[in-house]
Design an enzyme around this catalytic site. Structure first.
Site, PDB file in Angstrom:
ATOM      1  N   CYS A 126       0.811  -1.212   0.000  1.00 40.07           N
ATOM      2  CA  CYS A 126       0.000   0.000   0.000  1.00 40.07           C
ATOM      3  C   CYS A 126       0.853   1.274   0.000  1.00 40.07           C
ATOM      4  O   CYS A 126       0.318   2.381   0.056  1.00 40.07           O
ATOM      5  CB  CYS A 126      -0.937   0.000   1.203  1.00 40.07           C
ATOM      6  SG  CYS A 126      -1.979  -1.479   1.277  1.00 40.07           S
ATOM      7  N   LYS A 191      -8.140  -0.084  10.596  1.00 38.45           N
ATOM      8  CA  LYS A 191      -8.110  -1.152   9.604  1.00 38.45           C
ATOM      9  C   LYS A 191      -7.100  -2.186  10.078  1.00 38.45           C
ATOM     10  O   LYS A 191      -5.927  -1.888  10.246  1.00 38.45           O
ATOM     11  CB  LYS A 191      -7.705  -0.587   8.244  1.00 38.45           C
ATOM     12  CG  LYS A 191      -7.593  -1.644   7.167  1.00 38.45           C
ATOM     13  CD  LYS A 191      -7.343  -1.042   5.801  1.00 38.45           C
ATOM     14  CE  LYS A 191      -7.208  -2.110   4.747  1.00 38.45           C
ATOM     15  NZ  LYS A 191      -6.938  -1.549   3.425  1.00 38.45           N
ATOM     16  N   GLU A 229      -6.123   5.454  17.067  1.00 36.50           N
ATOM     17  CA  GLU A 229      -6.066   5.697  15.614  1.00 36.50           C
ATOM     18  C   GLU A 229      -7.234   6.590  15.175  1.00 36.50           C
ATOM     19  O   GLU A 229      -7.065   7.508  14.377  1.00 36.50           O
ATOM     20  CB  GLU A 229      -6.158   4.363  14.850  1.00 36.50           C
ATOM     21  CG  GLU A 229      -4.858   3.579  14.763  1.00 36.50           C
ATOM     22  CD  GLU A 229      -3.974   4.055  13.612  1.00 36.50           C
ATOM     23  OE1 GLU A 229      -4.292   5.059  12.959  1.00 36.50           O
ATOM     24  OE2 GLU A 229      -2.937   3.390  13.374  1.00 36.50           O
ATOM     25  N   LYS A 244     -12.803  -1.745  10.012  1.00 38.36           N
ATOM     26  CA  LYS A 244     -12.696  -2.815   9.033  1.00 38.36           C
ATOM     27  C   LYS A 244     -11.740  -3.889   9.519  1.00 38.36           C
ATOM     28  O   LYS A 244     -10.658  -3.532   9.950  1.00 38.36           O
ATOM     29  CB  LYS A 244     -12.163  -2.185   7.741  1.00 38.36           C
ATOM     30  CG  LYS A 244     -11.876  -3.130   6.634  1.00 38.36           C
ATOM     31  CD  LYS A 244     -11.287  -2.372   5.484  1.00 38.36           C
ATOM     32  CE  LYS A 244     -10.944  -3.370   4.398  1.00 38.36           C
ATOM     33  NZ  LYS A 244     -10.196  -2.767   3.340  1.00 38.36           N
ATOM     34  N   SER A 270     -14.675  -8.705   2.198  1.00 41.01           N
ATOM     35  CA  SER A 270     -14.802  -9.813   1.245  1.00 41.01           C
ATOM     36  C   SER A 270     -14.855 -11.196   1.899  1.00 41.01           C
ATOM     37  O   SER A 270     -15.660 -12.036   1.514  1.00 41.01           O
ATOM     38  CB  SER A 270     -13.646  -9.751   0.248  1.00 41.01           C
ATOM     39  OG  SER A 270     -12.398  -9.811   0.917  1.00 41.01           O
TER      40      SER A 270
HETATM   41  C1  PBG Z   1      -6.858  -1.577  -0.203  1.00 36.30           C
HETATM   42  C2  PBG Z   1      -8.084  -2.212   0.309  1.00 36.30           C
HETATM   43  C3  PBG Z   1      -8.263  -3.550   0.718  1.00 36.30           C
HETATM   44  C4  PBG Z   1      -9.603  -3.671   1.057  1.00 36.30           C
HETATM   45  C5  PBG Z   1     -10.190  -2.433   0.857  1.00 36.30           C
HETATM   46  N1  PBG Z   1      -9.227  -1.547   0.428  1.00 36.30           N
HETATM   47  C6  PBG Z   1      -7.339  -4.690   0.736  1.00 36.30           C
HETATM   48  C7  PBG Z   1      -6.238  -4.778   1.697  1.00 36.30           C
HETATM   49  O1  PBG Z   1      -6.019  -3.938   2.552  1.00 36.30           O
HETATM   50  O2  PBG Z   1      -5.500  -5.752   1.525  1.00 36.30           O
HETATM   51  C8  PBG Z   1     -10.241  -4.937   1.538  1.00 36.30           C
HETATM   52  C9  PBG Z   1     -11.676  -5.057   1.235  1.00 36.30           C
HETATM   53  C10 PBG Z   1     -12.265  -6.387   1.407  1.00 36.30           C
HETATM   54  O3  PBG Z   1     -11.637  -7.379   1.827  1.00 36.30           O
HETATM   55  O4  PBG Z   1     -13.453  -6.478   1.104  1.00 36.30           O
HETATM   56  N2  PBG Z   1      -5.930  -1.236   0.755  1.00 36.30           N
HETATM   57 ZN    ZN Z   2      -3.796  -0.964   0.019  1.00 40.22          ZN
END
Ligand code: PBG
Ligand code: ZN
Length: 320
Positions: A126, A191, A229, A244, A270
């Site tokens: 990222c 996150k 955070e 998340k 997901s």
């Molecule tokens: C990008 C991003 C991700 C997700 C949303 N934005 C992937 C990650 O961090 O690897 C995950 C979304 C999902 O699993 O539905 N940084």
């Molecule tokens: Zn990313």
């Protein structure tokens, strides 16, 4: 005897005392847009979800409108990737073009743009990588460039998901300097480095090619740190916050709800989606009931809005 069952005796009574309710207004639908033409590709890890090229987007956008979903979250899948993720801030990039198309043809859809480099970098991290390290400060200018470019393309909300320190502040400054003083930031504040993102990485082709994301995403063991955070992101100018993943993180949602006033968004990711879909395909769970129960749990924990791949299914059930 205290008779709790008085309020549960029939649906009329239950409905009257119900504390939480799911509505289509709660739902944000993620969309994957892929560079190319005539593409509508099923994503194997996420039954019912597809990658669309821009010329094929209208089908899903019309469905979104018919089913009264108001907002979408856009993820771009570029055809070329490089070390610095230049597709992320290319004014002719797939995400920018997709946003432009949607904005023009569907002005009533609220477009949330995910800001990150991992879908655009050859190494899949990222941020900017040097000697195997994911650099923080060196990544920030690329994130702010990306945010400005997505705002220029027509995004209504900017959602940074990279987890670099200080990114909300630099993105806010960059948006303001470029005249986007009215574009809000919805930050992925808490996150976690989660195995629940597995299916997404298959969908977006964004798996890191070495190592993992644990040096920038949060440790799933830490709850108090999530509050720190969140507070930091709010201090830097975030207008809304995302937690998340969602279902295993109800405690974080609840604490965030108690401690801050801003809109709180849960990202039902997901892996959470895939687990339900595959179990339902096998016939061992009732998909509709499980999904609605999951959504209610997020509302109960304090989520104002929910990003979910189930959004269209839920909207169809609600509109039935
Ligand atoms: C990008 C991003 C991700 C997700 C949303 N934005 C992937 C990650 O961090 O690897 C995950 C979304 C999902 O699993 O539905 N940084
Ligand atoms: Zn990313």
């Amino acid at each position: 005897m205290k008779r709790f069952r008085k309020l549960r005796q029939n649906e009329k009574m239950r409905s009257f005392v119900r504390e939480n309710k799911i509505s289509t207004d709660d739902l944000i639908y993620p969309i994957f847009v892929k560079d190319g033409e005539s593409i509508k590709e099923p994503i194997e890890s996420m039954p019912g979800i597809f990658r669309y090229s821009i010329d094929m987007l209208d089908e899903i956008l019309n469905e979104i409108i018919t089913n009264k979903i108001q907002s979408i979250l856009i993820f771009g899948i570029p055809s070329k990737k490089d070390e610095k993720g230049s597709g992320a801030y290319d004014e002719n990039g797939v995400t920018q073009k997709a946003i432009g198309h949607i904005k023009k043809k569907y002005p009533n859809i609220l477009i949330i743009a995910d800001v990150c480099l991992c879908e655009y970098t050859s190494h899949g991290h990222c941020g900017i990588v040097k000697n195997g390290e994911i650099l923080n400060d060196e990544t920030l200018p690329f994130l702010s460039k990306t945010a400005v470019s997505l705002a220029e393309a027509g995004a209504d909300i900017i959602a940074p998901s990279d987890m670099m320190d200080g990114r909300v502040e630099v993105i806010r400054d960059a948006l303001d300097e470029n005249g986007f003083i009215n574009i809000p930031i919805m930050s992925y504040s808490a996150k976690f480095a989660s195995a629940y993102y597995g299916p997404f990485r298959e969908a977006a082709g964004s798996s890191p090619c070495f190592g993992d994301r644990k040096s920038y995403q949060m440790d799933p063991a830490n709850g108090r740190e999530a509050m720190a955070e969140i507070k930091q992101d709010l201090a830097e100018g975030a207008d809304m916050i995302i937690i998340k993943p969602s279902l295993a993180y109800g405690d974080i949602l609840l604490s965030a709800r108690k401690e801050c006033e801003v809109p709180l968004i849960a990202y039902n990711v997901s892996g959470e989606y895939a687990m339900v879909k595959f179990a339902a395909e096998k016939g061992f769970i009732n998909e509709k009931q499980i999904v609605l129960e999951n959504m209610l749990s997020l509302k109960r924990a304090g989520a104002d809005r929910i990003i979910t791949y189930h959004a269209l299914d839920i909207a169809r059930w609600l509109n039935e």
